[in-house]
Design an enzyme around this catalytic site. Structure first.
Site, PDB file in Angstrom:
ATOM      1  N   TYR A   1       0.852  -1.187   0.000  1.00 27.24           N
ATOM      2  CA  TYR A   1       0.000   0.000   0.000  1.00 27.24           C
ATOM      3  C   TYR A   1       0.887   1.236   0.000  1.00 27.24           C
ATOM      4  O   TYR A   1       1.783   1.374   0.836  1.00 27.24           O
ATOM      5  CB  TYR A   1      -0.905  -0.001   1.229  1.00 27.24           C
ATOM      6  CG  TYR A   1      -1.790   1.213   1.345  1.00 27.24           C
ATOM      7  CD1 TYR A   1      -2.857   1.417   0.468  1.00 27.24           C
ATOM      8  CD2 TYR A   1      -1.559   2.170   2.336  1.00 27.24           C
ATOM      9  CE1 TYR A   1      -3.678   2.529   0.574  1.00 27.24           C
ATOM     10  CE2 TYR A   1      -2.379   3.288   2.455  1.00 27.24           C
ATOM     11  CZ  TYR A   1      -3.428   3.460   1.569  1.00 27.24           C
ATOM     12  OH  TYR A   1      -4.232   4.571   1.669  1.00 27.24           O
TER      13      TYR A   1
ATOM     14  N   LYS B   1       5.489   9.059   9.069  1.00 26.10           N
ATOM     15  CA  LYS B   1       5.287   8.500  10.405  1.00 26.10           C
ATOM     16  C   LYS B   1       6.367   8.923  11.396  1.00 26.10           C
ATOM     17  O   LYS B   1       6.267   9.974  11.997  1.00 26.10           O
ATOM     18  CB  LYS B   1       5.121   6.987  10.322  1.00 26.10           C
ATOM     19  CG  LYS B   1       3.900   6.576   9.470  1.00 26.10           C
ATOM     20  CD  LYS B   1       3.552   5.124   9.598  1.00 26.10           C
ATOM     21  CE  LYS B   1       2.410   4.729   8.672  1.00 26.10           C
ATOM     22  NZ  LYS B   1       1.103   5.291   9.050  1.00 26.10           N
TER      23      LYS B   1
ATOM     24  N   ASP C   1       9.317   2.721  -0.539  1.00 29.85           N
ATOM     25  CA  ASP C   1       8.300   3.296   0.313  1.00 29.85           C
ATOM     26  C   ASP C   1       8.612   2.904   1.756  1.00 29.85           C
ATOM     27  O   ASP C   1       8.314   1.792   2.196  1.00 29.85           O
ATOM     28  CB  ASP C   1       6.917   2.797  -0.100  1.00 29.85           C
ATOM     29  CG  ASP C   1       5.799   3.428   0.719  1.00 29.85           C
ATOM     30  OD1 ASP C   1       6.083   3.977   1.803  1.00 29.85           O
ATOM     31  OD2 ASP C   1       4.640   3.371   0.282  1.00 29.85           O
TER      32      ASP C   1
END
Length: 437
Positions: free
Chosen positions: A148, A276, A243
């Site tokens: 994702y 994050k 990612d």
């Protein structure tokens, strides 16, 4: 208001939320649709814990889905955020702290020579793909089933019906022509990877991948697969996009790419997407790469990206304070030991119960499956027993342990988790397993 013994304020809040927010939540996984029951509405958090609307305390293993690596309410982070907020919430103009944060991130992840700060992982991933296309002059993007990369249209794609086929939209509102240049392959499948480049190599702008797929719970890219991703991108002139929104500064100080660089000499991606942890819990993300690639961005180059809140002064203060804390000597060794203690304890309890179970971890990130062996791709992950997981989830929840309310999400340990917290969690897991039969 303190709850009475027969009132669940979470139910009341969910009923209110459903009237004004689709599904009652602002991000789908929070709705508990996968596991059933009522979401816990968090009132406050501190250290390794949060308290819900009933003032029930839970040991928190989602940590805002990764950012709270120090735990909730770390004093140094709170002090930095409070000072930044006093100075001003947003300026729409550059600040020195943006430079400081960029310098800090680049010092930890040397594959990047320049970076651009943005507000979300979705924004960073979306722009990384635009940058890869702009820098190469190509259109096709290669991604992997189960990974994702945010909810940008071109990335909401499910796998095609055969090897090296293009995918179809997985969300309403995404026209098929938007994903016609997105190629979806099986994770860890070297043969498919090689076939895709053989068929489409000159047209591929970039390959985007989660090095440890945290949206399949916790699935590592094998060393062979990682090596071939790098080799084939180099051979065909495509850009390798890592990612690391979830894994960045979470599985290691240098992120997942540093783990693979120890196993593959000279390994590094061309573009890295982060989020994050680098924001410490504030809305902040980044993407970066080599100078020659990053200088394709406006105002220097033709690839456009902008954001009113990019490099927000309060978010950068939060991120900078967080990174300075996790750089302290011994921090990651201690965090990794905590995570390993938890995973080993869960595995031992499952063995004692004779329950199918496998688990893995790296740094402060972990995942487990109700399967006898660790899966290597999305189709194998899907074989896990979802009904049994739902019972396990609610058994832990009733005992004060909060793990991800979905079978396919990774877990996170923070520096604030104590040995007593970990032992309590393992005991709760063992008790829950005993009730499942």
């Amino acid at each position: 208001m303190k709850p009475s013994t027969d009132t669940d304020f979470n139910d009341a809040l969910m009923a209110r939320a459903r009237q004004v927010i689709p599904g009652g939540v602002n991000s789908p996984v929070r709705a508990f649709r996968a596991v059933g029951g009522t979401p816990r509405f968090v009132q406050r958090a501190h250290g390794a814990y949060f308290w819900d609307a009933n003032d029930q305390r839970y040991i928190d293993y989602i940590g805002s889905w990764g950012p709270m690596i120090l735990g909730h309410g770390h004093p140094a982070v709170l002090e930095a955020v409070q000072q930044a907020a006093t100075d001003g919430l947003s300026f729409g103009a550059p600040t020195e702290r943006e430079i400081e944060l960029a310098e800090e991130i680049l010092s930890l992840v040397p594959s990047m020579e320049m970076l651009r700060l943005v507000s979300s992982g979705t924004e960073a991933g979306m722009t990384a793909i635009r940058l890869a296309r702009g820098a190469t002059g190509r259109s096709k993007i290669l991604k992997f089933e189960g990974c994702y990369h945010g909810h940008a249209d071109a990335l909401l794609v499910k796998a095609g019906s055969g090897l090296a086929t293009f995918g179809n939209p997985t969300s309403a509102g995404v026209p098929p022509e938007v994903v016609q240049h997105t190629l979806v392959l099986e994770y860890n499948n070297v043969a498919q990877l090689e076939e895709a480049f053989a068929l489409h190599g000159p047209e591929i702008a970039g390959l985007i991948i989660e090095p440890i797929a945290g949206n399949m719970n916790f699935v590592r890219a094998t060393v062979e697969f990682t090596r071939r991703c790098r080799e084939l991108c180099t051979q065909h002139g495509a850009l390798l996009i890592y990612d690391e929104v979830m894994t960045g500064c979470r599985v290691a100080l240098g992120s997942a790419q540093s783990v693979y660089a120890r196993l593959i000499p000279g390994f590094e991606p061309d573009i890295t997407v982060m989020g994050k942890v680098i924001g410490g819990g504030m809305p902040l993300a980044a993407f970066g790469g080599k100078r020659v690639v990053m200088e394709q961005l406006a105002p220097l180059g033709p690839v456009y990206q902008a954001g009113t809140l990019s490099g927000n002064p309060v978010a950068t203060a939060c991120g900078l304070a967080t990174l300075r804390e996790i750089k302290r000597p011994g921090f990651f060794e201690s965090l990794a030991a905590k995570t390993r203690r938890l995973v080993d304890g869960l595995s031992a309890a499952a063995r004692e119960a004779g329950a199918p179970f496998s688990a893995d971890c790296e740094g402060g990130m972990f995942g487990f499956f109700l399967l006898p062996e660790l899966p290597q791709n999305y189709q194998q992950v899907m074989k896990s027993d979802s009904a049994r997981f739902n019972l396990l989830f609610h058994g832990l929840l009733s005992r004060g342990v909060y793990i991800a309310p979905a079978l396919y999400e990774a877990g996170f340990v923070s520096a604030a988790h104590s040995d007593a917290d970990l032992d309590f969690t393992i005991a709760a897991f063992r008790e829950t397993l005993a009730t499942l039969g």
